[in-house]
Design a protein around this motif. Sequence first.
Motif, mmCIF file in Angstrom:
data_model
loop_
_atom_site.group_PDB
_atom_site.id
_atom_site.type_symbol
_atom_site.label_atom_id
_atom_site.label_comp_id
_atom_site.label_asym_id
_atom_site.label_seq_id
_atom_site.Cartn_x
_atom_site.Cartn_y
_atom_site.Cartn_z
ATOM 1 N N ARG A 55 0.644 -1.308 0.016
ATOM 2 C CA ARG A 55 -0.151 0.023 0.026
ATOM 3 C C ARG A 55 0.819 1.234 0.042
ATOM 4 N N MET A 56 2.100 1.112 0.964
ATOM 5 C CA MET A 56 2.765 2.401 0.889
ATOM 6 C C MET A 56 3.379 2.772 -0.449
ATOM 7 N N LEU A 57 3.853 1.522 -1.273
ATOM 8 C CA LEU A 57 4.463 1.625 -2.529
ATOM 9 C C LEU A 57 3.426 2.140 -3.330
ATOM 10 N N ARG A 58 2.235 1.890 -3.499
ATOM 11 C CA ARG A 58 1.253 2.335 -4.329
ATOM 12 C C ARG A 58 1.073 3.772 -4.178
ATOM 13 N N ARG A 59 1.117 4.244 -3.086
ATOM 14 C CA ARG A 59 1.026 5.540 -2.668
ATOM 15 C C ARG A 59 2.019 6.367 -2.973
ATOM 16 N N ASP A 60 3.186 5.921 -2.998
ATOM 17 C CA ASP A 60 4.412 6.513 -3.850
ATOM 18 C C ASP A 60 4.480 6.300 -5.321
ATOM 19 N N LEU A 145 15.780 -1.550 5.347
ATOM 20 C CA LEU A 145 14.893 -0.494 5.911
ATOM 21 C C LEU A 145 14.548 -1.050 7.092
ATOM 22 N N ASP A 146 15.159 -0.412 8.159
ATOM 23 C CA ASP A 146 14.829 -0.701 9.574
ATOM 24 C C ASP A 146 13.366 -0.265 10.233
ATOM 25 N N GLY A 147 13.300 -0.481 11.556
ATOM 26 C CA GLY A 147 11.903 -0.011 11.852
ATOM 27 C C GLY A 147 11.803 1.249 12.083
ATOM 28 N N GLN A 148 12.929 2.288 12.157
ATOM 29 C CA GLN A 148 12.476 3.934 12.199
ATOM 30 C C GLN A 148 12.369 4.155 10.718
ATOM 31 N N GLN A 149 13.198 3.829 9.772
ATOM 32 C CA GLN A 149 12.997 4.226 8.492
ATOM 33 C C GLN A 149 11.220 3.783 8.161
ATOM 34 N N LEU A 150 10.852 2.424 8.434
ATOM 35 C CA LEU A 150 9.671 2.137 8.173
ATOM 36 C C LEU A 150 8.576 3.145 8.747
ATOM 37 N N GLN A 151 8.892 3.253 10.145
ATOM 38 C CA GLN A 151 7.894 4.276 10.463
ATOM 39 C C GLN A 151 7.634 5.605 9.806
ATOM 40 N N ARG A 152 8.778 6.214 9.535
ATOM 41 C CA ARG A 152 8.721 7.514 8.718
ATOM 42 C C ARG A 152 8.187 7.248 7.432
ATOM 43 N N LEU A 159 9.207 6.829 -0.223
ATOM 44 C CA LEU A 159 10.366 6.031 -0.299
ATOM 45 C C LEU A 159 11.824 6.675 -0.596
ATOM 46 N N ASP A 160 11.680 7.676 -1.614
ATOM 47 C CA ASP A 160 12.883 8.242 -2.011
ATOM 48 C C ASP A 160 13.540 9.095 -1.148
ATOM 49 N N ASP A 161 12.679 9.728 -0.206
ATOM 50 C CA ASP A 161 13.223 10.440 1.015
ATOM 51 C C ASP A 161 14.019 9.743 1.911
ATOM 52 N N LEU A 162 13.907 8.391 1.927
ATOM 53 C CA LEU A 162 14.403 7.632 2.854
ATOM 54 C C LEU A 162 15.864 7.140 2.264
#
Length: 166
Positions: A55-60, A145-152, A159-162
């Motif tokens: 869902r997050m990938l589709r959002r992006d 992609l760890d838990g902190q990045q996943l939460q962001r 995703l590009d901002d990470l």
Amino acid sequence: MLGVGGLALGVVLLAAAGTAGWRLRRAVVRRRGGHYTAAELARLDDQGLAVAAARMLRRDGWRVTDLTEQGRPRLYARDRWGRELDVAFRPVGTADEDEGVSRPAPLREAGRPGVDRLVRVVVHLGGFSRADVLWASRQGGVHLLDGQQLQRWAGGAPLDDLGLPG
């Protein structure tokens, strides 16, 4: 028979039910749109994490294909610029374990950098060990992609901002 008190109680109960239904619907719509809270992420199992990532990938703006096989979640995604992602998931059950224990990340060998255009991403609710980071750095084209990045990311950061994909 109950009079004004019964009528008032009925109105209050109806308003409470309506408010609860409205909040639940808002949360469902938000999650379907690819936005999750940290508490919602923490409650996900392996398949739920894969659904959330899709869902997050589709959002992006990514087109996502589910490549789950033998119960191991895996996604393939492609964006409008032709970038490709192979997304694997560290099992959710390992998020609470001691992260100092060395375990291989759940990906096939990535090959040499530049051999293919596929960027490999390993998503984990917890953190990665130093051994995992070293393994990924040696593979070429593998991003953790760890838990902190996943939460962001779940909170709305693209995703590009990470720093992904490279």
